[in-house]
Design an enzyme around this catalytic site. Structure first.
Site, PDB file in Angstrom:
ATOM      1  N   GLU A 154       0.821  -1.666  -0.007  1.00 31.39           N
ATOM      2  CA  GLU A 154      -0.087  -0.574   0.089  1.00 31.39           C
ATOM      3  C   GLU A 154       1.373   1.610  -0.261  1.00 31.39           C
ATOM      4  OE1 GLU A 154      -1.179   0.921   4.210  1.00 31.39           O
ATOM      5  OE2 GLU A 154      -1.272  -1.556   4.677  1.00 31.39           O
ATOM      6  N   LYS A 193       2.361   4.885   1.620  1.00 32.65           N
ATOM      7  CA  LYS A 193       2.539   4.935   3.172  1.00 32.65           C
ATOM      8  C   LYS A 193       1.761   6.839   2.205  1.00 32.65           C
ATOM      9  CE  LYS A 193       5.061   5.358   6.654  1.00 32.65           C
ATOM     10  NZ  LYS A 193       5.721   6.909   7.043  1.00 32.65           N
TER      11      LYS A 193
HETATM   12  O1  JCF Z   1      -0.016   4.933   5.661  1.00 30.55           O
HETATM   13  C1  JCF Z   1       0.629   5.463   6.332  1.00 30.55           C
HETATM   14  N1  JCF Z   1       1.293   6.368   6.787  1.00 30.55           N
HETATM   15  C2  JCF Z   1       0.709   4.288   7.190  1.00 30.55           C
HETATM   16  C3  JCF Z   1       1.118   3.579   8.370  1.00 30.55           C
HETATM   17  C4  JCF Z   1      -0.021   3.432   6.801  1.00 30.55           C
HETATM   18  C5  JCF Z   1       0.435   1.950   7.309  1.00 30.55           C
HETATM   19  O2  JCF Z   1      -0.243   0.770   7.022  1.00 30.55           O
HETATM   20  C6  JCF Z   1       0.672   1.674   8.912  1.00 30.55           C
HETATM   21  C7  JCF Z   1       1.481   2.805   9.772  1.00 30.55           C
HETATM   22  C8  JCF Z   1       2.009   3.255  10.421  1.00 30.55           C
HETATM   23  C9  JCF Z   1       2.091   0.995  10.902  1.00 30.55           C
HETATM   24  N2  JCF Z   1       1.415   0.362   9.196  1.00 30.55           N
HETATM   25  C10 JCF Z   1       1.974   0.173  10.703  1.00 30.55           C
HETATM   26  C11 JCF Z   1       1.310  -1.352  11.714  1.00 30.55           C
END
Ligand code: JCF
Length: 663
Positions: free
Chosen positions: A115, A117
């Site tokens: 995905e 970030k």
């Molecule tokens: O999109 C993000 N900034 C994002 C942050 C996406 C994620 O799947 C995340 C995260 C921070 C921690 N997953 C975790 C476990």
């Protein structure tokens, strides 16, 4: 049913219908009613609730923005800590992460969920019996701040989960963000109100969420994507992370549409490259991609170290913002004559390149940002956009710094650049302003009468008479030819702008391809590169030109000064005159030979150098050479200026036009 019951039922039906429309609009991005219909439902519900206050519930859509401004945010302890992510900064680090995970699990390959970030701020939403109970920031991961009143104002956050049998409790994790478009809109509004602007969408999102008054947050364009579940009670979670995301989607929560299953590390790398390439086109800021082990039992087996899971990693993109120091501020002149201050920087690696210069746009921008020589600044370079100074880090300003002042006297070098730009603008193949020669341009610029091309169109006779060796007659002739140049063609206009890499032939290609300036302005990089002879360098230059605020202002000023041209039919790619051959000779009245050539070529006509029996027609301008004689001798039809213009406007008329040449 008694009246009371009927009203309660109507209220419930309205709420469900409104929640459904919100979901389709804000989550699925597929609205099914007009704004007016939606507003009518809201008004009906508001009226019923006003008459029957006992029917108001916290999850009513009328209750999104409510309550008095708070004085602080209360502390909230997360039931399950909010984790952070370990980072990989290059492929080797990412491969190492994958290798370790495979080793620990003792498997050959791992399916990951990939995905984007988002560059926003992490949030935890607690739903009790399906109703939004609390929203909290990440804080230190264990204790965050209660921002429930603010998060409730986001229409994409459901106040009730869309589940038949919601769990007794569920913590949902996501990222609150602001889209680029929302960020730009907000900053424009802030500027209009005389308030400070935000440096980037993340700061704007954070600032908007940490408002003590939810009414302010309600006006901010915030979005959310959910990506994980913390604690859950009273429901079975699926076996994989990807299915869990599907469950979140079914519950009515927004989940990123860029989420994929990536089987093995090579798919992950392909995803990273694909998102990296599309990063400039995404609607929101991202700073990397996240990969998570898809099987939840494997996630449990891997566990975590410190606050970061061993089953997930953020593979970062090169940062688009960096700090550096301003060594000097210089002033440059664009080809149309406007002044652009440029910061000379201590070299810094940003946006995948080493940057030593950044634009400061104009004097107003320098004043607004108060950029000074010696300042530490944040520079930004996104995609191929020209690097810009975003903000000064005022805490690091040297004690002896002084505000920068644009030179009041225009430096000699700049004057000369302005003169060059204007000479090009007025030249025969550009705007063709007869009588506006090098000497007069220089006089006009040095007298301060003309800075940019648009100033030419505002000149008056008394002003011209200030110039040495300028009489009434010469002055009036000059004004007349400036006036005549207002009626031009799109290729000439584009050429006259002096866009780097856009010569006469390229200008003609761009004009023929897009047909109008508006269509050209809307073209993205790929659309530009689809134009014959336009390569990546030229496309970048055109795009950079039209992204420059000063350039756009100049183009607009010219249009306002009355410069105009007929739009052309957009090139559909069809070649209605394929198979025809022509030769061009003599001087044409409105088109240069290059321009005529590329426009004919766009229609599929082959433009040759000498006349033969196979030549379909010869275009003959003034003072033609021997080619006209050859055409005469071979009986090849000859088109004059007017006939050519008719042909370009309507290629299907060729037979009629050729017929007319015989009579
Ligand atoms: O999109 C993000 N900034 C994002 C942050 C996406 C994620 O799947 C995340 C995260 C921070 C921690 N997953 C975790 C476990």
């Amino acid at each position: 049913m008694p009246a009371e019951g009927r009203i309660a039922a109507r209220v419930a039906a309205l709420r469900a219908e409104i929640a459904g429309h919100n979901h389709r609009y804000y989550v699925l991005d597929a609205p099914s009613v007009s704004d007016a219909e939606f507003d009518a439902l809201m008004r009906e519900l508001e009226a019923l609730e006003r008459e029957h206050p006992e029917l108001v519930t916290p999850d009513s859509p009328t209750q999104r923005v409510g309550g008095a401004p708070a004085s602080t945010f209360a502390e909230v302890r997360h039931l399950t800590p909010m984790l952070s992510l370990a980072n990989a900064f290059d492929e080797a680090e990412f491969r190492e992460f994958d290798r370790r995970a495979r080793e620990r699990l003792d498997v050959a390959d791992i399916d990951y969920v990939a995905e984007t970030k988002l560059d926003g701020l992490a949030i935890s939403l607690s739903y009790v019996d399906g109703r939004l109970e609390r929203a909290a920031t990440r804080g230190d991961g264990t204790v965050g701040e209660d921002v429930t009143a603010n998060v409730r104002t986001l229409r994409s956050v459901p106040l009730s989960l869309r589940l038949e049998r919601p769990p007794a409790l569920v913590e949902i994790r996501g990222e609150i963000y602001m889209s680029w478009r929302g960020f730009e809109r907000l900053n424009a509004e802030q500027t209009a109100r005389g308030e400070k602007t935000f440096v980037n969408p993340r700061n704007a999102a954070a600032g908007s969420l940490r408002q003590l008054d939810p009414k302010v947050t309600a006006t901010r364009p915030l979005g959310i994507f959910c990506y994980a579940v913390g604690s859950v009670q009273g429901a079975e979670l699926p076996a994989t992370h990807y299915e869990m995301l599907g469950w979140l989607r079914e519950a009515g929560l927004p989940v990123s549409g860029e989420t994929r299953v990536a089987a093995g590390i090579e798919s992950c790398l392909a995803y990273y490259r694909d998102i990296g390439a599309r990063r400039p086109q995404l609607a929101y800021a991202i700073d990397g991609v996240v990969f998570k082990v898809n099987r939840l039992d494997w996630q449990r087996d891997l566990g975590q170290v410190a606050r970061a899971p061993r089953w997930a990693i953020a593979f970062k993109f090169p940062p688009e913002e960096a700090r550096t120091r301003v060594l000097a501020i210089d002033v440059q002149v664009g080809r149309t004559g406007q002044l652009t201050p440029v910061a000379r920087l201590e070299p810094v690696f940003v946006g995948g390149a080493t940057v030593t210069n950044a634009t400061l746009h104009n004097a107003d921008e320098i004043r607004r940002k108060d950029v000074r020589v010696g300042d530490t600044v944040i520079v930004r370079r996104a995609g191929d956009v020209i690097p810009e100074v975003v903000q000064v880090v005022t805490e690091q300003r040297p004690a002896d710094s002084v505000p920068y002042e644009m030179p009041s006297e225009v430096p000699e070098q700049l004057l000369r650049q302005r003169v060059q730009a204007l000479i090009h603008f007025a030249s025969r193949r550009a705007m063709n302003i007869e009588g506006l020669g090098d000497r007069i341009v220089e006089q006009l610029v040095r007298a301060g009468l003309v800075e940019t091309a648009a100033d030419l169109y505002r000149l008056s006779l008394p002003q011209l008479l200030e110039l040495e060796r300028m009489g009434e007659k010469l002055g009036q002739n000059l004004l007349d030819s400036i006036d005549r140049s207002r009626a031009t063609t799109l290729p000439r206009f584009l050429f006259a702008l002096g866009i780097r890499e856009v010569g006469e032939a390229t200008a003609a290609q761009l004009a023929a391809h897009f047909g109008s300036l508006d269509a050209l302005l809307q073209a993205d990089r790929a659309a530009l590169e689809a134009v014959p002879d336009v390569g990546p360098v030229c496309a970048a230059s055109v795009q950079a030109y039209f992204e420059g605020a000063e350039n756009l202002a100049n183009v607009r000023a010219l249009a306002e000064a009355g410069v105009h041209w007929p739009d052309l039919p957009r090139d559909s790619g069809a070649k209605p005159l394929a198979g025809m051959t022509t030769v061009i000779t003599g001087t044409l009245r409105t088109l240069s030979r290059d321009e005529a050539k590329s426009r004919l070529q766009n229609l599929g006509v082959k433009v040759a150098g000498s006349v033969s029996k196979k030549t379909t027609f010869v275009v003959v301008g003034a003072d033609p050479g021997s080619k006209a004689e050859a055409a005469q001798a071979l009986g090849v039809p000859m088109l004059d200026d007017d006939a050519l213009e008719r042909l370009l406007a309507d290629p299907a008329a060729l037979p009629v036009i050729l017929e007319a040449t015989r009579s």
